[in-house]
Write an enzyme that holds these catalytic residues in place. Structure first.
Site, short mmCIF file in Angstrom:
data_model
loop_
_atom_site.label_atom_id
_atom_site.label_comp_id
_atom_site.label_asym_id
_atom_site.label_seq_id
_atom_site.Cartn_x
_atom_site.Cartn_y
_atom_site.Cartn_z
N LYS A 44 -9.74 3.93 -12.34
CA LYS A 44 -10.14 2.59 -12.21
C LYS A 44 -9.48 2.20 -10.93
CE LYS A 44 -11.61 0.81 -16.48
NZ LYS A 44 -11.07 2.00 -17.74
N LYS A 49 -2.61 4.28 -9.44
CA LYS A 49 -1.84 3.00 -9.87
C LYS A 49 -2.16 2.20 -11.06
CE LYS A 49 1.32 2.57 -6.09
NZ LYS A 49 0.35 3.46 -4.76
N GLN A 79 -4.11 -3.86 -6.20
CA GLN A 79 -5.67 -4.05 -6.87
C GLN A 79 -5.45 -3.54 -8.45
OE1 GLN A 79 -8.72 -1.74 -4.89
NE2 GLN A 79 -7.44 -1.48 -3.36
N SER A 301 -4.36 11.18 -5.04
CA SER A 301 -3.64 10.05 -5.58
C SER A 301 -4.65 8.96 -5.48
CB SER A 301 -2.46 9.84 -5.03
OG SER A 301 -2.36 9.52 -3.57
N ASN A 304 -9.14 5.04 -1.70
CA ASN A 304 -9.54 3.64 -0.99
C ASN A 304 -9.23 3.68 0.48
OD1 ASN A 304 -10.32 2.58 -3.44
ND2 ASN A 304 -8.38 2.22 -4.00
C1 LIG Z 1 0.98 4.33 -4.09
C2 LIG Z 1 0.39 5.47 -3.48
C3 LIG Z 1 1.00 6.60 -3.30
C4 LIG Z 1 2.57 6.86 -3.34
O1 LIG Z 1 2.91 6.62 -4.63
P1 LIG Z 1 4.53 6.11 -5.16
O2 LIG Z 1 4.64 5.99 -6.37
O3 LIG Z 1 4.87 4.89 -4.40
O4 LIG Z 1 5.39 7.43 -4.39
C5 LIG Z 1 0.48 7.85 -2.93
N1 LIG Z 1 -0.94 7.62 -2.93
C6 LIG Z 1 -1.80 6.75 -3.02
C7 LIG Z 1 -3.18 6.68 -2.83
C8 LIG Z 1 -0.92 5.53 -3.67
O5 LIG Z 1 -1.64 4.36 -3.92
#
Ligand SMILES: *Cc1c(COP(=O)(O)O)cnc(C)c1O
Length: 318
Positions: A44, A49, A79, A301, A304
């Site tokens: 999502k 995050k 977001q 991670s 976007n």
């Molecule tokens: C926030 C984020 C990170 C880094 O995460 P941290 O918890 O700050 O180390 C890496 N990739 C994406 C896509 C993010 O949104």
């Protein structure tokens, strides 16, 4: 902390997406190993995050929920907090820099959050956030330096280990270290033999320097295309966790990151933002020694990316 991660798994059960695990036989042949990508670009809001934000915000007291929440973020955390605020019916304010990617700004507003823009050159976001917080009594939702946030992010790795047993290495990108520290704790709890490696852009290698020297190093305004990792330093909570649970830190160049974004799109047919491609960048650039028959987990991670940035990256020679 591992118990907190298990509670987070339960808490997120019917709210977060169970993101897919993908692999590429082309890549496996190239590297002589099995690579498993945990695709949080399908989470999502398009990034992991959501996990941390939901785990944190859903545990606030009723009084805190009634007063409202605030966060400062240039992107995915904004977001995530905005969406969770909307899902739980909480008034949400997000403080964002004037150089935030347009797609992230639009999405945050789209979730109904109030957005306050500040000028990165002349204003300090903590000051602005603090003033608003004081005035309205909002609760600040930290992007990474909070145990509930970390436990939420950890569930990405938890799910990956549940799906793929016997991973020998796990790679995760590192900005403020919430994702990496959480994934490391989950990994050592479920599969202690699996080595955990954090990946950073060489242009924003504060965590690598901190890890190697044992002293918290800051890099103000790091210049990298990987905007999710532009945080100046690890946090008071994440730094010691990373020292305890992470085995190594590696860096990648901007070119490596661009190549990885291209590979994800053209070979694997998935849209991955630069920060999300750090794991593959480390593998393609051979920053990590791989033994044959290894099983390597990689956390993608997020996905976007501004269309214009994506087009630019595709036009760069391969
Ligand atoms: C926030 C984020 C990170 C880094 O995460 P941290 O918890 O700050 O180390 C890496 N990739 C994406 C896509 C993010 O949104």
């Amino acid at each position: 902390m591992f118990e907190q991660i298990k509670s987070a798994v339960t808490r997120l059960e019917s709210y977060a997406n169970k993101t897919p695990v993908l692999s590429s036989s082309t890549l496996n042949k190239m590297l002589g190993a099995e690579i498993y990508f945990k695709c949080e670009n399908f989470q999502k809001i398009g990034a992991f995050k959501f996990r941390g934000a939901f785990n944190c915000i859903s545990q606030l007291t009723e009084q805190e929920k009634q007063r409202g929440i605030i966060a400062f973020s240039s992107g995915n955390h904004a977001q995530a907090v905005a969406l969770v605020g909307k899902m739980l019916g909480i008034k949400t304010t997000i403080v964002m820099p004037n150089n935030a990617p347009k797609i992230k700004l639009a999405a945050t507003k789209g979730y109904g959050a109030e957005v306050v823009i500040y000028d990165v050159q002349t204003e300090i976001r903590e000051d602005i956030t603090g003033k608003i917080q004081e005035k309205y009594g909002y609760t600040l939702i930290a992007p990474f330096d909070n145990y509930h946030v970390i436990a939420g992010q950890a569930t990405a790795a938890y799910e990956l280990h549940q799906k793929v047993s016997g991973l020998t290495k796990l790679l995760a990108p590192c900005g403020g270290g919430g994702l990496l520290s959480g994934c490391a704790i989950a990994t050592k709890g479920l599969n202690p033999d699996c080595e955990v490696i954090g990946i950073e852009p060489a242009n924003a290698d504060d965590a690598t320097q901190s890890f190697n020297t044992g002293k918290l190093v800051s890099i103000p305004n790091p210049n990298t295309i990987a905007d999710g990792t532009r945080t100046t330093s690890l946090g008071k909570v994440t730094f010691p966790l990373i020292q305890e649970y992470v085995d190594a830190m590696k860096t990648v160049s901007e070119e490596d990151i661009i190549q990885a974004v291209q590979f994800h799109l053209l070979r694997m047919k998935i849209v991955v933002e630069p920060s999300g491609a750090l794991g593959l960048a480390a593998l393609l650039s051979k920053s990590i020694a791989i033994n044959s028959k290894e099983k390597i987990g990689v956390i993608i991670s997020g996905g976007n990316i501004d269309p214009s940035t994506l087009i630019q990256m595709l036009e760069m020679s391969q």
